[in-house]
Design a protein around this motif. Structure first.
Motif, PDB file in Angstrom:
ATOM      1  N   ASN A 255     -32.561  16.684 -33.132  1.00 32.83           N
ATOM      2  CA  ASN A 255     -31.768  16.385 -34.422  1.00 32.83           C
ATOM      3  C   ASN A 255     -30.336  16.411 -33.885  1.00 32.83           C
ATOM      4  O   ASN A 255     -29.742  16.041 -34.807  1.00 32.83           O
ATOM      5  CB  ASN A 255     -32.055  17.599 -35.561  1.00 32.83           C
ATOM      6  N   ILE A 256     -29.969  16.949 -32.804  1.00 34.30           N
ATOM      7  CA  ILE A 256     -28.446  16.898 -32.441  1.00 34.30           C
ATOM      8  C   ILE A 256     -28.300  15.879 -31.461  1.00 34.30           C
ATOM      9  O   ILE A 256     -27.140  15.716 -30.787  1.00 34.30           O
ATOM     10  CB  ILE A 256     -27.917  18.387 -31.929  1.00 34.30           C
ATOM     11  N   ALA A 257     -29.434  15.107 -31.132  1.00 36.47           N
ATOM     12  CA  ALA A 257     -29.156  14.168 -30.047  1.00 36.47           C
ATOM     13  C   ALA A 257     -29.733  12.807 -30.396  1.00 36.47           C
ATOM     14  O   ALA A 257     -29.157  12.268 -31.424  1.00 36.47           O
ATOM     15  CB  ALA A 257     -30.004  14.485 -28.769  1.00 36.47           C
ATOM     16  N   PHE A 258     -30.892  12.415 -29.813  1.00 27.78           N
ATOM     17  CA  PHE A 258     -31.453  11.017 -30.412  1.00 27.78           C
ATOM     18  C   PHE A 258     -32.562  11.000 -31.230  1.00 27.78           C
ATOM     19  O   PHE A 258     -33.381  11.636 -30.726  1.00 27.78           O
ATOM     20  CB  PHE A 258     -31.420   9.935 -29.243  1.00 27.78           C
ATOM     21  N   SER A 259     -32.915  10.206 -32.085  1.00 33.08           N
ATOM     22  CA  SER A 259     -34.102  10.021 -32.858  1.00 33.08           C
ATOM     23  C   SER A 259     -35.113   9.673 -31.959  1.00 33.08           C
ATOM     24  O   SER A 259     -35.278   8.916 -31.051  1.00 33.08           O
ATOM     25  CB  SER A 259     -33.808   9.225 -34.138  1.00 33.08           C
ATOM     26  N   THR A 260     -36.494   9.645 -32.572  1.00 38.94           N
ATOM     27  CA  THR A 260     -37.452   9.195 -32.062  1.00 38.94           C
ATOM     28  C   THR A 260     -37.415   7.604 -31.946  1.00 38.94           C
ATOM     29  O   THR A 260     -37.853   7.002 -30.933  1.00 38.94           O
ATOM     30  CB  THR A 260     -38.869   9.448 -32.728  1.00 38.94           C
TER      31      THR A 260
END
Length: 445
Positions: A255-260
């Motif tokens: 949630n602090i980086a990249f989504s699926t």
């Protein structure tokens, strides 16, 4: 079997037993080979592992080595009669010491520039991760230092960390990029990783981790430019793969980086290039990263503190290894344990690694990581040793490493220990007596 067939087999055996380049004798082996009875018991009294042999151990044993490979494994009495056929320099008598496969550190970020001990001090004084990041720290700090370092400086900084790991018996290692976040620096990091492997005669698996964080130039208070950056990540991958720098692809799915969905785009490019994938998943939250990597038949899903029951089932179906990283758990003072019992029940292989990185796991001891796996995650000594050998090899797609078995690379470590559990039990004592890589004893690192 008739007498003629029996005589023929004896002749074949004799020809094999006199053809090795090197023999190791009077050894105790922790083979981690199913052929020697190794199998982790998931705790079910009725399961198929009831007759497993701990560590796949073999006492009073010997190993025959030819062309850098393990050519034979057996008992000492099987080889004794053939010893006169060998010269003294071809035989290593280890006098009852233990031998394991070469250790494998399957998740590291050892190539980076700079130092973040100031952030460690700040956290001890109460600063939050968000506070540090707002002041230009965190991953951005390492990105800045890594971009600024020339290739010689980056190599010099990184080799110190590699040497520390090698001194404890690491003969294979994974090294990720991800502190460049631009094409030139990602290339520089992967090039240094390759150079380290060449200089130190150690197997290096390189992993492209450009989808690690959003670089400063893509950050804006006015709009979310993460999709634009992922597009760049997808464009750089074929370029670096064509240059022979990429063995696998990773991403930070949080949630602090990249989504699926953003990671999926990267994985699609990897699939088109036939590159295996893995993922940083469920360290801080559960957004379905492990399900995604399982969908792509990924090598491993790593961290996993917030792994869900449904995703565990998907990992089991895809043979995806669970890579556990107790160094980060320890450094961050986390309290959310990975679901170890559920992973055991579903017989998911569990690897263990240092996660060596400048921010959350500045750890250059795989032996200590194994101890942490026992004390923090309640793993058994057999589980952590398997996790640093046979299952670590599986997490890197290396079928020829991580076990003492005919056909595998002769990457071996000689230990002055009473029993295999000592390797996870002792802290700060390195009982190593010798390291063999590709069938040759290496000089002291």
């Amino acid at each position: 079997m008739n007498e003629s067939e029996n005589s023929k087999n004896k002749t074949i055996d004799a020809s094999i037993m006199t053809s090795f380049d090197h023999l190791i004798i009077n050894a105790n082996l922790a083979t981690f080979s199913a052929q020697q009875g190794f199998s982790i018991d998931a705790g079910d009294d009725t399961n198929e592992h009831a007759n497993s042999i701990p560590y796949g151990q073999l006492h009073n044993a010997a190993i025959g080595i030819k062309s850098g490979k393990i050519a034979w494994v057996g008992t000492q009495d099987q080889v004794t009669a053939h010893l006169p056929n060998y010269q003294d320099h071809q035989i290593t008598d280890v006098n009852g010491k233990w031998i394991t496969p070469g250790l494998i550190d399957c998740h590291t970020h050892i190539v980076y520039g700079g130092n973040r001990s100031n952030e460690f001090e700040a956290r001890l004084q109460g600063a939050s991760y968000q506070d540090i990041a707002a002041q230009g720290g965190g991953i951005v700090s390492t990105v800045t230092a890594t971009r600024a370092a020339n290739i010689e400086s980056l190599f010099a900084q990184s080799e110190k960390r590699l040497i520390a790991l090698m001194k404890e018996g690491v003969t294979s290692i994974e090294i990720k990029s991800g502190y460049g976040l631009d094409l030139d620096t990602e290339r520089k990091m992967l090039t240094v990783a390759r150079q380290l492997g060449e200089k130190y005669n150690i197997h290096v698996s390189t992993t492209y981790l450009a989808a690690h964080a959003l670089p400063p130039e893509y950050k804006s208070h006015m709009q979310d430019r993460s999709d634009d950056y992922i597009e760049q990540v997808c464009e750089w991958l074929p370029i670096l793969h064509a240059e022979g720098l990429v063995d696998a692809v990773d991403g930070f799915c949080e949630n602090i980086a990249f989504s699926t969905e953003q990671i999926r785009r990267v994985f699609e490019v990897a699939r088109s290039l036939n590159i295996p994938v893995k993922l940083h998943s469920e360290q801080l939250s559960d957004i379905g990263g492990s399900a995604l990597v399982a969908e792509y038949k990924g090598l491993s899903s790593d961290h996993l503190e917030h792994l869900s029951a449904d995703d565990i089932k998907k990992m089991a179906a895809s043979d995806t290894v669970a890579v556990l990283l107790p160094g980060a758990f320890y450094t961050l003072r986390d309290t959310k344990l990975p679901p170890i019992e559920a992973l055991r029940r579903h017989q998911i292989p569990m690897a263990i690694s240092t996660d060596c990185n400048p921010g959350t796991s500045p750890l250059t001891s795989l032996l200590l990581a194994m101890n942490m796996g026992c004390t923090l995650f309640y793993l058994t000594t057999e589980e952590v040793l398997a996790g640093a050998t046979v299952y670590a090899a599986q997490a890197l797609g290396l079928s020829n490493k991580g076990k003492i078995e005919i056909g595998c690379d002769a990457d071996l470590v000689l230990w002055d220990i009473a029993r295999p559990a000592d390797l996870a039990y002792q802290m700060g004592l390195n009982p190593i007596n010798g390291i063999m890589v590709q069938g040759k004893w290496r000089e002291t690192v």
